[in-house]
Every structure is written in C-alpha cells, then in structure tokens.
Write an enzyme that holds these catalytic residues in place. Structure first.
Site, short mmCIF file in Angstrom:
data_model
loop_
_atom_site.label_atom_id
_atom_site.label_comp_id
_atom_site.label_asym_id
_atom_site.label_seq_id
_atom_site.Cartn_x
_atom_site.Cartn_y
_atom_site.Cartn_z
N LYS A 202 0.91 -1.35 -0.16
CA LYS A 202 -0.08 -0.20 -0.05
C LYS A 202 0.99 1.35 0.09
O LYS A 202 1.79 1.43 0.89
CB LYS A 202 -0.83 0.05 1.12
N LYS A 255 -2.10 -1.59 -3.85
CA LYS A 255 -2.93 -0.30 -3.94
C LYS A 255 -1.97 0.88 -3.84
O LYS A 255 -1.11 0.92 -3.10
CB LYS A 255 -3.84 -0.49 -2.57
C1 PBG Z 1 -7.49 3.27 5.33
C2 PBG Z 1 -7.66 3.28 4.20
C3 PBG Z 1 -7.34 3.97 3.09
C4 PBG Z 1 -8.00 3.68 2.02
C5 PBG Z 1 -8.40 2.41 2.07
N1 PBG Z 1 -8.21 2.30 3.26
C6 PBG Z 1 -6.87 5.66 3.08
C7 PBG Z 1 -5.48 5.86 3.52
O1 PBG Z 1 -4.65 5.00 3.77
O2 PBG Z 1 -5.20 6.97 3.62
C8 PBG Z 1 -8.03 4.39 0.78
C9 PBG Z 1 -9.03 3.92 -0.35
C10 PBG Z 1 -9.54 4.90 -1.66
O3 PBG Z 1 -8.62 5.98 -1.81
O4 PBG Z 1 -10.37 4.70 -2.12
N2 PBG Z 1 -6.18 3.34 5.91
#
Ligand code: PBG
Length: 329
Positions: A202, A255
């Site tokens: 991520k 992601k």
């Molecule tokens: C929680 C999380 C996030 C997303 C999914 N789970 C945001 C982040 O890490 O700031 C982002 C999903 C999206 O942008 O569609 N940590």
C-alpha cells in the site's frame, strides 16, 4: 515457460487479420472481466436514514446501517460477490476506541448484512485512521506512530469484526508485523477459519484524497509516509508481500492500482496467492470529473481501466465502479 515470438514477418504476417471484426476480436481476446471479479466499497456512518453523497465521488454515499444493507443488496443482485466496509464513528478519540466497540458502526453493519444476505462476502477494512482524532493509522507517541502499540489495537479491531461475523479481515494500516499479530489474535479467539486479505503493498498516494473526504480520515498533522510505501519503490513491494505471506496472509493486495500496474504484474509473477488490486477513490473521481466535462467517455474509460488491472494480473478488483461496470458487462 518462455513463449517465443515466431513470425515470418510482413506481408505473410498481418496482425490486423485477427482484428477485422468484433466476433474475431472477441474470440481472441485474452482478458475476461465479470461482476464476480469485483469487491464493492461501502461507507457506513452512525444514525438513521443517512444517505449523503460524497462531493468528490459522485454516485458514492455515506450510508447509515439500514441503507448500507440496501446498497449491498443492489450490488449482490448485480452479481457482485463481495463488499468491503469502511466505518465512520460517532466520536473519534486518540486510540480509535469505536473501531473495536461491540456496537460500533461496522459491527452493526456486518451483523445486519450477514443476517439478511448471508451469501454476500463481507470484508472489513481494519485500520484506525477513520477512528482516531489525529487521523493517523495508529497510536501516537512522541509525535510519531508507535508500531507495536498499534498492533494491540489492530488485533482488538480484527477480533471485534470477526465476532460480528465478518468473512474476511483486511488490514490496511501498513504497520510491521500486523498480519502475524492479527492471525495469532484471531486464532486464539477461535477464528482460525477467518481469512486475512493483506493490504501488502500500500503506497502513500495522493489518489486517496477523495476517500479521505468520504471516510473523514485525513491526518491532522504530517502525512502517512512513515508507514505507507514510497511510490518510487517496486522491489520493496515484493518484500512487503513476502513478509505478509510468511506471517499468514491468505490473500494479498496492491494499492492503488492504476499507477501500480507494474507492481500488480510482478506480484502475480512472484507469488501464488489470490491477488487483489484496489482501484482507489482518486482513480474513480478523475474519470467521473473528466466524463462530466465531456472530455472522455466515462463508461468506456472505466472499462478500459478495469480490464487493464485484470490484464496486469489482479484476480479481484476493489472498485467504486463495481455496480456500474457490472451493469455493462
Ligand atoms: C485506511 C484506508 C485508506 C484507503 C483504504 N483504507 C486511506 C488511507 O490510507 O489514507 C484508501 C481507499 C481509496 O482511496 O479509495 N487506511
């Protein structure tokens, strides 16, 4: 297996032969896309009769629990087999307590969905950022996110989601060691059959902007670069995935998706676990905004993006387009 490209060359070879009409193109198409590939994200908020559209994400809403159920029914009827739930709490605090409260909004939503649509797979996002007053994904100590103290809370959150009936636990916080800690926590609480979908690679990404409006989860100071990955790195993604698998991940995730198709491809080539890709909020909003201006064809662009993620190697796609795309496929 290394495929060799054997071709006598032009004019004996004419690649246009297999492109000359729709039927032939269909016959030789290499990638399939179907409603069953999708996981649909849904945002649950406290209250009743709430259906509030997210400004930067047309068509996506913050929903109170009974409306979450309606949204899930719609998706399920279109053939989408799974949803992923995000919760916005009544009150935020330093330790994100509502994330692991028995009557928290996610816990309520999971119970209701599993009662009414038991066949729908309910994935829950396990993270603290929506629940903490400072908006970070963990416990703050001396101005920084403390890894190991955060693990304890993530385990509580995961066990709480599993107790409510969640089918799959998806930790998205990017702390080190969280998959091992959560696996252990689930196992000692008799949830040894609950799978973990790890947000393994991520990245710290500007494409999450609209999500943070939806989940009201922007960090109140600093950014997430001390835990989420640097977008300049690809090899590191493989190390993250490797460690998550060693710690017990059942599925892995990359992601965002669109700027990270190379990561999806190498994850698929290097590991043999089911692979999810998250087509994130900013990727959705850009298409919606440009389509609204008439600058691109929204439907065609959406399908091209989703096919590209599948072609890169994703087995499943988490996408806000799940319902719309299913209608067209
Ligand atoms: C929680 C999380 C996030 C997303 C999914 N789970 C945001 C982040 O890490 O700031 C982002 C999903 C999206 O942008 O569609 N940590």
């Amino acid at each position: 297996m290394n495929k060799k490209i054997i071709s006598p060359g032009f004019p004996v070879s004419r690649l246009r032969r297999l492109r000359q009409n729709a039927a032939i193109r269909e016959m030789v198409s290499e990638t399939t896309l179907n409603a069953k590939d999708f996981i649909y994200p849904v945002f649950a908020v406290p209250g009743k009769k709430v259906k509030k559209e997210i400004n930067s994400m047309p068509g996506i809403f913050q929903l109170s629990v009974e409306n979450v159920l309606v949204e899930c029914e719609d998706a399920y009827k279109l053939g989408v087999p799974a949803v992923i739930l995000f919760g916005i709490p009544e009150h935020k605090d330093e330790y994100g307590s509502e994330a692991y409260a028995d009557n928290g909004v996610i816990q309520q939503a999971v119970k209701l969905i599993k009662k009414e649509i038991p066949e729908l797979i309910v994935v829950t996002d396990v993270c603290l950022c929506e629940y903490t007053s400072h908006g970070h994904c963990g416990v703050i100590e001396n101005g920084a996110v403390n890894n190991d103290k955060t693990l304890e809370l993530l385990v509580k959150e995961a066990v709480s989601h599993a107790s409510a009936g969640a089918d799959i636990i998806a930790p998205s916080d990017m702390m080190d060691g969280r998959i091992g800690a959560i696996r252990k926590g689930l196992d000692i609480n008799n949830f040894e059959d609950t799978p973990i979908m790890a947000y393994s690679a991520k990245y710290s990404s500007s494409f999450y902007g609209p999500f943070r409006e939806a989940a009201e989860s922007s960090p109140q100071f600093g950014d997430r670069k001390s835990y989420q990955m640097d977008f300049r790195n690809g090899e590191e993604a493989l190390r993250e995935i490797y460690l998550d698998i060693k710690e017990g991940a059942d599925m892995i995730m990359v992601k965002p998706a669109l700027s990270y198709l190379d990561i999806i491809k190498s994850a698929k080539e290097n590991f043999n676990l089911p692979l999810a890709a998250y087509n994130v909020s900013g990727e959705y909003s850009m298409v919606k905004a440009a389509a609204k201006k008439g600058w691109i064809d929204g439907d065609k662009t959406m399908l091209e993006i989703l096919y590209s993620i599948k072609r890169a190697g994703a087995d499943m796609i988490i996408t806000y387009f799940a319902k719309e795309a299913s209608l067209l496929l």
